[in-house]
Design a protein around this motif. Structure first.
Motif, PDB file in Angstrom:
ATOM      1  N   ILE A  11     124.097  40.592 -90.840  1.00  0.00           N
ATOM      2  CA  ILE A  11     124.146  40.085 -92.218  1.00  0.00           C
ATOM      3  C   ILE A  11     124.955  41.007 -93.120  1.00  0.00           C
ATOM      4  O   ILE A  11     125.776  40.558 -93.932  1.00  0.00           O
ATOM      5  CB  ILE A  11     122.709  39.904 -92.756  1.00  0.00           C
ATOM      6  N   ILE A  12     124.741  42.322 -92.989  1.00  0.00           N
ATOM      7  CA  ILE A  12     125.497  43.256 -93.823  1.00  0.00           C
ATOM      8  C   ILE A  12     126.974  43.264 -93.436  1.00  0.00           C
ATOM      9  O   ILE A  12     127.855  43.355 -94.296  1.00  0.00           O
ATOM     10  CB  ILE A  12     124.905  44.673 -93.725  1.00  0.00           C
ATOM     11  N   LEU A  13     127.249  43.136 -92.131  1.00  0.00           N
ATOM     12  CA  LEU A  13     128.641  43.171 -91.652  1.00  0.00           C
ATOM     13  C   LEU A  13     129.451  42.008 -92.202  1.00  0.00           C
ATOM     14  O   LEU A  13     130.551  42.203 -92.711  1.00  0.00           O
ATOM     15  CB  LEU A  13     128.673  43.161 -90.127  1.00  0.00           C
ATOM     16  N   TYR A  14     128.900  40.788 -92.126  1.00  0.00           N
ATOM     17  CA  TYR A  14     129.711  39.654 -92.589  1.00  0.00           C
ATOM     18  C   TYR A  14     129.877  39.681 -94.109  1.00  0.00           C
ATOM     19  O   TYR A  14     130.907  39.246 -94.642  1.00  0.00           O
ATOM     20  CB  TYR A  14     129.133  38.336 -92.074  1.00  0.00           C
ATOM     21  N   GLN A  15     128.896  40.211 -94.842  1.00  0.00           N
ATOM     22  CA  GLN A  15     129.078  40.361 -96.288  1.00  0.00           C
ATOM     23  C   GLN A  15     130.139  41.403 -96.600  1.00  0.00           C
ATOM     24  O   GLN A  15     130.935  41.243 -97.534  1.00  0.00           O
ATOM     25  CB  GLN A  15     127.753  40.765 -96.936  1.00  0.00           C
ATOM     26  N   ALA A 101     129.178  51.598 -97.628  1.00  0.00           N
ATOM     27  CA  ALA A 101     128.137  52.621 -97.526  1.00  0.00           C
ATOM     28  C   ALA A 101     126.858  52.041 -96.928  1.00  0.00           C
ATOM     29  O   ALA A 101     126.228  52.662 -96.058  1.00  0.00           O
ATOM     30  CB  ALA A 101     127.856  53.214 -98.902  1.00  0.00           C
ATOM     31  N   TRP A 102     126.459  50.856 -97.372  1.00  0.00           N
ATOM     32  CA  TRP A 102     125.246  50.230 -96.852  1.00  0.00           C
ATOM     33  C   TRP A 102     125.378  49.918 -95.371  1.00  0.00           C
ATOM     34  O   TRP A 102     124.449  50.143 -94.587  1.00  0.00           O
ATOM     35  CB  TRP A 102     124.922  48.955 -97.640  1.00  0.00           C
ATOM     36  N   ALA A 129     121.171  52.641-100.774  1.00  0.00           N
ATOM     37  CA  ALA A 129     122.453  51.936-100.868  1.00  0.00           C
ATOM     38  C   ALA A 129     122.239  50.441-101.040  1.00  0.00           C
ATOM     39  O   ALA A 129     122.905  49.787-101.860  1.00  0.00           O
ATOM     40  CB  ALA A 129     123.292  52.213 -99.628  1.00  0.00           C
ATOM     41  N   GLY A 130     121.287  49.867-100.283  1.00  0.00           N
ATOM     42  CA  GLY A 130     120.996  48.450-100.425  1.00  0.00           C
ATOM     43  C   GLY A 130     120.430  48.107-101.792  1.00  0.00           C
ATOM     44  O   GLY A 130     120.810  47.098-102.405  1.00  0.00           O
ATOM     45  N   ILE A 209     117.794  36.993 -99.719  1.00  0.00           N
ATOM     46  CA  ILE A 209     117.839  37.351 -98.296  1.00  0.00           C
ATOM     47  C   ILE A 209     118.055  38.856 -98.150  1.00  0.00           C
ATOM     48  O   ILE A 209     117.386  39.523 -97.356  1.00  0.00           O
ATOM     49  CB  ILE A 209     118.958  36.573 -97.576  1.00  0.00           C
ATOM     50  N   ASN A 210     118.974  39.400 -98.946  1.00  0.00           N
ATOM     51  CA  ASN A 210     119.211  40.851 -98.912  1.00  0.00           C
ATOM     52  C   ASN A 210     117.972  41.625 -99.358  1.00  0.00           C
ATOM     53  O   ASN A 210     117.658  42.688 -98.813  1.00  0.00           O
ATOM     54  CB  ASN A 210     120.397  41.209 -99.799  1.00  0.00           C
ATOM     55  N   PHE A 211     117.302  41.093-100.361  1.00  0.00           N
ATOM     56  CA  PHE A 211     116.089  41.761-100.851  1.00  0.00           C
ATOM     57  C   PHE A 211     115.019  41.825 -99.756  1.00  0.00           C
ATOM     58  O   PHE A 211     114.429  42.881 -99.514  1.00  0.00           O
ATOM     59  CB  PHE A 211     115.548  41.019-102.078  1.00  0.00           C
ATOM     60  N   TRP A 212     114.757  40.699 -99.098  1.00  0.00           N
ATOM     61  CA  TRP A 212     113.745  40.669 -98.050  1.00  0.00           C
ATOM     62  C   TRP A 212     114.185  41.484 -96.841  1.00  0.00           C
ATOM     63  O   TRP A 212     113.353  42.108 -96.170  1.00  0.00           O
ATOM     64  CB  TRP A 212     113.444  39.223 -97.644  1.00  0.00           C
ATOM     65  N   LEU A 213     115.500  41.488 -96.569  1.00  0.00           N
ATOM     66  CA  LEU A 213     116.016  42.307 -95.470  1.00  0.00           C
ATOM     67  C   LEU A 213     115.756  43.783 -95.738  1.00  0.00           C
ATOM     68  O   LEU A 213     115.312  44.528 -94.856  1.00  0.00           O
ATOM     69  CB  LEU A 213     117.517  42.052 -95.314  1.00  0.00           C
TER      70      LEU A 213
END
Length: 241
Positions: A11-15, A101-102, A129-130, A209-213
């Motif tokens: 998820i972080i990679l594709y963002q 960084a994240w 970072a997130g 989604i990022n928050f719950w991740l």
């Protein structure tokens, strides 16, 4: 690597890739206004996506209004500098830096899940970072919402650019002051700020989604850290016995 770690990296990679692509287009001056494109798209570019001074290339816009009698009053507008677009470039640089960084810190965190000290040492920077990225999204979205009051019409957009020191020039035809009195209401362009605010929060759904991740990674890692610490204490008590 467990399933949560895999999904976190995916998820972080594709963002990050998507952010890098938009940064490449905006910061690399590949979104210059083009002849024949929709006027709304050109306005969006002049307002946020294309900065003439940074790109060392002018951006022309055919500014046209109609009088109550139906006469067309037009001029070629040339913003030599767009302060809102310059601010957007700074936002993109910040977004890209936080994404990279994240991603790097999340990868380090996932790789250190079996060692307690390394796990906790990598978890905190990754979470920071997130969290910084989530907060930045909200702040930028608020700034774009504030812009809505300055971007309700074409006239407002050009006044907004000019008020920030944009150096707006009128190359031909009648200038803004000569063509606005008594004209028909212009089309609503407040959607520009609303669109950028929506995109800043990743369509809102992805922000959550990022928050719950972020939350799930923190809580799961905290449980794993405490479990490993307890196992260490039990091993030490056995050796002492």
């Amino acid at each position: 690597m467990d399933s949560l770690g895999v999904w976190t990296l995916v998820i972080i990679l594709y963002q990050t890739v998507a952010c890098a692509l938009v940064s490449w287009l905006a910061l690399g001056c590949r979104l210059a206004p083009r002849a024949g494109e929709l006027a709304e798209l050109t306005l969006l570019k002049l307002l946020y996506l294309y900065e003439p001074r940074a790109c060392n290339a002018p951006a022309l816009y055919n500014y046209t209004v109609r009088s109550p009698a139906g006469a067309s009053l037009s001029a070629l507008a040339w913003p030599a500098h767009s302060p809102p677009a310059a601010a957007f470039r700074s936002k993109m640089q910040l977004w890209l830096g936080l994404h990279v960084a994240w991603l790097a810190l999340a990868a380090a965190h996932v790789a250190q899940r079996r060692r307690p000290c390394a796990l906790y040492g990598a978890l905190l920077p990754a979470c920071c970072a997130g969290a910084a990225l989530l907060l930045t999204d909200l702040v930028h979205a608020a700034l774009f919402i504030i812009d809505i009051r300055h971007t309700s019409t074409e006239q407002d957009i050009f006044e907004y650019i000019e008020s920030g020191g944009g150096g707006l020039r009128w190359l031909s035809g009648r200038g803004r002051s000569g063509g606005q009195t008594g004209t028909h209401p212009q089309a609503d362009t407040s959607w520009a700020g609303a669109l950028l605010a929506y995109a800043s929060c990743r369509g809102v759904v992805h922000w959550f989604i990022n928050f719950w991740l972020l939350k799930d990674n923190y809580l799961e890692s905290l449980v794993a850290y405490r479990k490993m610490q307890n196992e260490k204490l039990q091993q030490r008590s056995r050796y002492s016995d």
